[in-house]
Design an enzyme around this catalytic site. Sequence first.
Site, PDB file in Angstrom:
ATOM      1  N   ASP A  33       0.815  -1.220   0.000  1.00  0.00           N
ATOM      2  CA  ASP A  33       0.000   0.000   0.000  1.00  0.00           C
ATOM      3  C   ASP A  33       0.846   1.266   0.000  1.00  0.00           C
ATOM      4  O   ASP A  33       0.678   2.151   0.856  1.00  0.00           O
ATOM      5  CB  ASP A  33      -0.943   0.014   1.206  1.00  0.00           C
ATOM      6  CG  ASP A  33      -1.642  -1.311   1.435  1.00  0.00           C
ATOM      7  OD1 ASP A  33      -1.935  -2.001   0.450  1.00  0.00           O
ATOM      8  OD2 ASP A  33      -1.882  -1.665   2.608  1.00  0.00           O
ATOM      9  N   GLU A 215     -11.452  -1.824  -3.628  1.00  0.00           N
ATOM     10  CA  GLU A 215     -10.778  -1.209  -2.493  1.00  0.00           C
ATOM     11  C   GLU A 215      -9.652  -0.300  -2.987  1.00  0.00           C
ATOM     12  O   GLU A 215      -9.418  -0.166  -4.192  1.00  0.00           O
ATOM     13  CB  GLU A 215     -10.230  -2.267  -1.543  1.00  0.00           C
ATOM     14  CG  GLU A 215      -9.154  -3.158  -2.142  1.00  0.00           C
ATOM     15  CD  GLU A 215      -8.676  -4.245  -1.185  1.00  0.00           C
ATOM     16  OE1 GLU A 215      -9.376  -4.533  -0.201  1.00  0.00           O
ATOM     17  OE2 GLU A 215      -7.587  -4.812  -1.428  1.00  0.00           O
TER      18      GLU A 215
END
Length: 341
Positions: A33, A215
């Site tokens: 991420d 997401e």
Amino acid sequence: MKRKLLLAALFISAAMFAQKKTFNNPLLPAGADPYSTYHNGYYYYTHTLGNKLMLWKTKNLADLKNAESKLVWTPPAGTAWSKEIWAPEFHFINNKWYAYFAADDGENKNHRMYVLENASADPFKGTWELKGKIATDIDRWAIDGDVFTYKNQLYMIWAGWEGNVNVQQNIYIAKMSNPWTIEGGRVMISEPTYNWERQGDLNDPSNPPHVSVNEGPQFLQHGDDAFIVFSSSGCWTDFYNLGLLRLKGTDVMNPQSWVKNPEPVFTKSEKNGVYAPGHNSFFKSADGKEDWILFHANDNPGEGCGNKRSPRMQKIKWNADGTPNFGIPVSNKEILQIPSE
């Protein structure tokens, strides 16, 4: 002899200089991420560590291995935001720094978005204070928050559940009255509908069970065009990929304004040895002339959502219709030019 030594020294210096102008992915051995913010001549980079927030500071993201780093915040034990700290982002808004992250008490069903504030102009200095939870009135499960300004209005986009049970993950948007407060309700602008958004079984790709995931939404603007790029399918599979929403019109709060590309825009490359590319962010080169994508991926099939995911970056091209062209994930062996300075 002296002339030969001088020429050799010049050659070595030139080689070292050239090396600084090129790089290979990945940027670090591990780091899921990835996110970066450019401010006052430096890139401030972060990624998921799970139990704390770290920042890296560098003038060259390609040289992240040698960047200065600092632990900026560790959560107190025994709170609703003590564990499973995911997908942090650092933003400089109204002359203050804000750190957005998802966290829970050890149970995933309790994941919510939180924000810290630091009044210092330098995020490596000052004090990071918890401003609190960011949620709408219905207060549902939420992760992967991204904050952006569009036409002078601040917004947050994130991944969430419709109810209190994990049926599927959708992308939501809401207005913000300030960097720590959502104004009004949320609006769903994307849900998994295509097969490439619902892959979940690595062992049987011909007949995967439905794992419906949208997401990691990220806002991207290029001229007058606005996009949201999101990750889809199970992150534990090699099918993890990126999808694209394009804004048609000006009302970002209208679900009909967001048109989903029918195909994923960034997927695995078995040829290049890059699997499950996803949960990306974007940054511009220091001179503002180039757009880059920052993402994580695995080097081998079947490595899933663990600590083998590593941060990578590559330059974005733009199609004639105004949409971004991410190409395919480049091989770790490919030599790339650093972002323009």
